[in-house]
Motif scaffolding. Structure first.
Motif, PDB file in Angstrom:
ATOM      1  N   HIS A 120       0.854  -1.181   0.000  1.00 47.40           N
ATOM      2  CA  HIS A 120       0.000   0.000   0.000  1.00 47.40           C
ATOM      3  C   HIS A 120       0.892   1.235   0.000  1.00 47.40           C
ATOM      4  CE1 HIS A 120      -3.012   2.908   1.203  1.00 47.40           C
ATOM      5  NE2 HIS A 120      -3.945   1.999   0.968  1.00 47.40           N
ATOM      6  N   HIS A 121       0.586   2.176  -0.889  1.00 45.08           N
ATOM      7  CA  HIS A 121       1.439   3.363  -1.041  1.00 45.08           C
ATOM      8  C   HIS A 121       1.574   4.164   0.273  1.00 45.08           C
ATOM      9  CE1 HIS A 121       3.402   6.563  -3.275  1.00 45.08           C
ATOM     10  NE2 HIS A 121       2.600   7.435  -2.698  1.00 45.08           N
ATOM     11  N   LEU A 122       0.466   4.319   0.982  1.00 44.11           N
ATOM     12  CA  LEU A 122       0.525   5.114   2.229  1.00 44.11           C
ATOM     13  C   LEU A 122       1.276   4.379   3.331  1.00 44.11           C
ATOM     14  CD1 LEU A 122      -2.953   6.873   2.459  1.00 44.11           C
ATOM     15  CD2 LEU A 122      -0.855   7.596   1.343  1.00 44.11           C
ATOM     16  N   GLY A 124       3.698   2.489   2.724  1.00 39.53           N
ATOM     17  CA  GLY A 124       5.080   2.728   2.305  1.00 39.53           C
ATOM     18  C   GLY A 124       5.585   4.061   2.835  1.00 39.53           C
ATOM     19  N   HIS A 125       4.760   5.114   2.677  1.00 41.42           N
ATOM     20  CA  HIS A 125       5.173   6.436   3.193  1.00 41.42           C
ATOM     21  C   HIS A 125       5.448   6.359   4.696  1.00 41.42           C
ATOM     22  CE1 HIS A 125       5.187   9.294  -0.027  1.00 41.42           C
ATOM     23  NE2 HIS A 125       3.966   9.002  -0.424  1.00 41.42           N
ATOM     24  N   ILE A 126       4.596   5.662   5.414  1.00 41.73           N
ATOM     25  CA  ILE A 126       4.780   5.564   6.871  1.00 41.73           C
ATOM     26  C   ILE A 126       6.060   4.790   7.180  1.00 41.73           C
ATOM     27  CG2 ILE A 126       3.812   4.651   9.025  1.00 41.73           C
ATOM     28  CD1 ILE A 126       1.000   5.174   7.764  1.00 41.73           C
ATOM     29  N   VAL A 144       1.479  13.411   4.568  1.00 38.31           N
ATOM     30  CA  VAL A 144       1.168  14.651   3.849  1.00 38.31           C
ATOM     31  C   VAL A 144       1.919  14.665   2.516  1.00 38.31           C
ATOM     32  CG1 VAL A 144       0.384  16.428   5.457  1.00 38.31           C
ATOM     33  CG2 VAL A 144       2.753  15.684   5.558  1.00 38.31           C
ATOM     34  N   SER A 145       1.161  14.476   1.445  1.00 42.46           N
ATOM     35  CA  SER A 145       1.810  14.411   0.138  1.00 42.46           C
ATOM     36  C   SER A 145       0.988  15.182  -0.874  1.00 42.46           C
ATOM     37  CB  SER A 145       1.967  12.951  -0.273  1.00 42.46           C
ATOM     38  OG  SER A 145       0.709  12.423  -0.594  1.00 42.46           O
ATOM     39  N   GLY A 146       1.302  14.959  -2.169  1.00 46.95           N
ATOM     40  CA  GLY A 146       0.565  15.665  -3.200  1.00 46.95           C
ATOM     41  C   GLY A 146      -0.845  15.132  -3.381  1.00 46.95           C
ATOM     42  N   THR A 300       9.495  12.111  -0.463  1.00 48.88           N
ATOM     43  CA  THR A 300       8.674  12.036  -1.668  1.00 48.88           C
ATOM     44  C   THR A 300       8.643  10.573  -2.148  1.00 48.88           C
ATOM     45  OG1 THR A 300      10.619  12.725  -2.875  1.00 48.88           O
ATOM     46  CG2 THR A 300       9.011  14.422  -2.420  1.00 48.88           C
ATOM     47  N   ASP A 301       7.804  10.326  -3.147  1.00 48.98           N
ATOM     48  CA  ASP A 301       7.616   8.943  -3.598  1.00 48.98           C
ATOM     49  C   ASP A 301       8.942   8.282  -3.966  1.00 48.98           C
ATOM     50  OD1 ASP A 301       4.971   9.335  -3.237  1.00 48.98           O
ATOM     51  OD2 ASP A 301       4.451   9.477  -5.355  1.00 48.98           O
ATOM     52  N   ASN A 302       9.127   7.059  -3.501  1.00 46.69           N
ATOM     53  CA  ASN A 302      10.368   6.338  -3.781  1.00 46.69           C
ATOM     54  C   ASN A 302      10.145   4.831  -3.632  1.00 46.69           C
ATOM     55  OD1 ASN A 302      11.519   5.404  -0.928  1.00 46.69           O
ATOM     56  ND2 ASN A 302      10.561   7.402  -0.647  1.00 46.69           N
TER      57      ASN A 302
HETATM   58 ZN    ZN Z   1       3.163   9.396  -2.225  1.00 48.66          ZN
END
Ligand code: ZN
Ligand code: KG4
Length: 336
Positions: A120-122, A124-126, A144-146, A300-302
Motif C-alpha cells: 500500500h502506497h501510504l 510505504g510512506h509511513i 502529507v503528500s501531493g 517524496t515517492d520512492n
Molecule cells: Zn506518495
C-alpha cells in the motif's frame, strides 16, 4: 516478529504517480532494516501542464523502469539473483502507472522464485520513517503528500485507524497550486519553501481553516482561495509563499498535536512529500512530541519505502501476495 536466517535483500518498486522509484533494503538477522539503494527517475514531462498527465506517466515508467532497477542494484552492489523478495505498490495511485511497477515486480519475483508483496502506497510512506527509528506502535502517522493528507492512529503493527483527513485538497496539492498561482514553478513544495525564505510571513493574513473543530480534519481550499485573492490584490510571490507556508505548517502541527493528545500518543511519524518541508520539520521539532521523519530522499515517492514496507511484511510473517494482485486507484488504508 521473525528474523531471516541470513540477511535478506528486498527490492521495492513505486510507480504510483510521476516518479519511477526502485529501492533496495537489507533485512538483517536481528530484524533491523537498512536502505541500501534508492533510485528515483522524476518525470519532467508534466511540468508544462502544471500537473501529472496519467498516460504520459505510464509511458515514461515503461521506458525507465529497467534502467532505474539496474541503477538501484548497482548502488546496492548486488546482482538481481541476490534478491530475496520483491515488493511493489499496488495502490492507491494512477492505475496505468501502478500497473507498470506492479507487473515488473511480479515478473521479477516469479522469475527469481522469491516472495512478492503488493504494498500500500501510504503504508510505504509511513514505513519510510522505519529506517530512521525502529518503528514500534503505538504511534500517530501524518501522511502529507501531493495526493494525501491523512492522520492515522497505529495502535499495533498493521492496524490503521483513520483519525482525520483533508476535506478537499491535499496539503502538497495546495503547495503546488499556490506555487503555480504565484508563478513559482512545479513541483510547488520546494519552490514555496525557497521563496518563503525571502518573504514576509506577516504580509498576508490567512484565516486558520476549520478553527474550533472538535475533530482532526484538514482543509486547504480556503487557503487557496485566500491566496488567489491576495495575489489579485498585488501580494508578491515571496510574501505569499512565506505567509501560506506558515499558515499550512501551523494547522498541520496544531491538528496533529491535538490528535496525539486525544489518542494518548507521544510518537508521531510525519511522512510524504510535504514532510521534506524545513519549516514543518522545525515546527514539529519545537513540540513536546517525539517526531520521526523519513531520512533524505525518502519523503517524496520512492521505491525504498516500498521495500521497507516489504521488510515489515516479512518480519511480521505476512503471507506473500498472489501474483494475480491488481492495481487499485482507490484503496483506503483504514476505515474512518
Ligand atoms: Zn506518495
Ligand atoms: O509523496 P509525494 O512525492 O507524492 C504523492 O504521493 O503525492 O509528494 C509530492 C508532494 C508535491 O505536492 C510537492 O509539492 C510536495 O510533496 N513537496 C513539498 C516539499 N517537497 C515536496 N511540499 C512542501 N515543502 C517541500 N519541501
Amino acid at each position: 516478529m521473525s528474523a531471516p536466517a541470513s540477511p535478506l535483500y528486498i527490492l521495492g518498486i513505486d510507480t504510483s504517480c510521476d516518479d519511477t522509484g526502485v529501492g533496495v533494503v537489507e533485512l538483517s538477522l536481528d530484524g533491523s532494516v537498512q536502505v541500501r539503494a534508492n533510485r528515483i527517475w522524476s518525470q519532467t514531462v508534466h511540468a508544462r501542464y502544471g500537473g501529472v498527465m496519467p498516460e504520459l506517466a505510464s509511458r515514461e515508467h515503461v521506458e525507465r523502469i529497467d534502467e532505474v532497477m539496474r541503477d538501484a542494484l548497482a548502488e546496492a552492489g548486488l546482482q538481481v539473483s541476490d534478491l530475496g523478495a520483491v515488493a511493489a505498490t499496488s495502490g492507491p495511485g494512477l492505475v496505468g502507472a501502478l500497473l507498470v511497477g506492479l507487473m515488473y515486480g511480479k515478473g521479477l519475483a516469479q522469475a527469481l522464485n522469491v516472495p512478492f508483496f503488493a504494498s500500500h502506497h501510504l503504508e510505504g510512506h509511513i514505513f519510510a520513517a522505519a529506517s530512521e527509528a525502529t518503528l514500534q506502535p503505538p504511534y500517530l502517522a501524518l501522511v502529507v503528500s501531493g495526493g494525501h493528507t491523512h492522520l492515522f492512529d497505529v495502535p499495533q503493527a498493521g492496524e490503521y485507524v483513520l483519525v482525520g483527513a483533508t476535506r478537499d485538497d491535499a496539503a502538497g496539492e495546495a503547495f503546488d497550486k499556490i506555487a503555480r498561482l504565484a508563478g513559482l514553478g512545479y513541483p510547488g513544495g520546494p519552490a514555496i519553501s525557497e521563496a518563503a525564505a525571502r518573504g514576509n510571513p506577516d504580509a498576508v493574513a490567512f484565516k486558520e481553516p476549520l478553527q474550533g473543530q472538535k475533530g482532526f480534519d484538514f482543509s486547504f481550499s480556503g487557503l487557496k482561495t485566500a491566496a488567489l485573492l491576495a495575489h489579485r490584490a498585488g501580494a508578491g510571490a515571496d510574501d505569499l509563499a512565506a505567509s501560506f507556508q506558515r499558515a499550512a505548517v501551523h494547522v498541520l502541527v496544531k491538528t496533529t498535536r491535538r490528535a496525539a493528545e486525544a489518542q494518548g500518543r507521544r510518537t508521531v511519524v510525519v511522512s510524504g512529500g510535504v514532510a521534506a518541508n524545513a519549516a514543518l520539520r522545525e515546527a514539529f521539532a519545537a513540540t513536546d512530541l517525539h517526531v520521526v521523519f523519513p531520512g533524505k530522499g525518502l519523503n517524496t515517492d520512492n521505491g525504498a519505502m516500498i521495500a521497507l514496507a516489504g521488510a515489515a511484511a516479512l518480519r511480521g510473517g505476512r503471507e506473500p501476495s498472489s501474483l494475480t494482485a491488481g492495481a487499485m486507484a482507490y484503496a483506503p488504508l483504514a476505515a474512518g
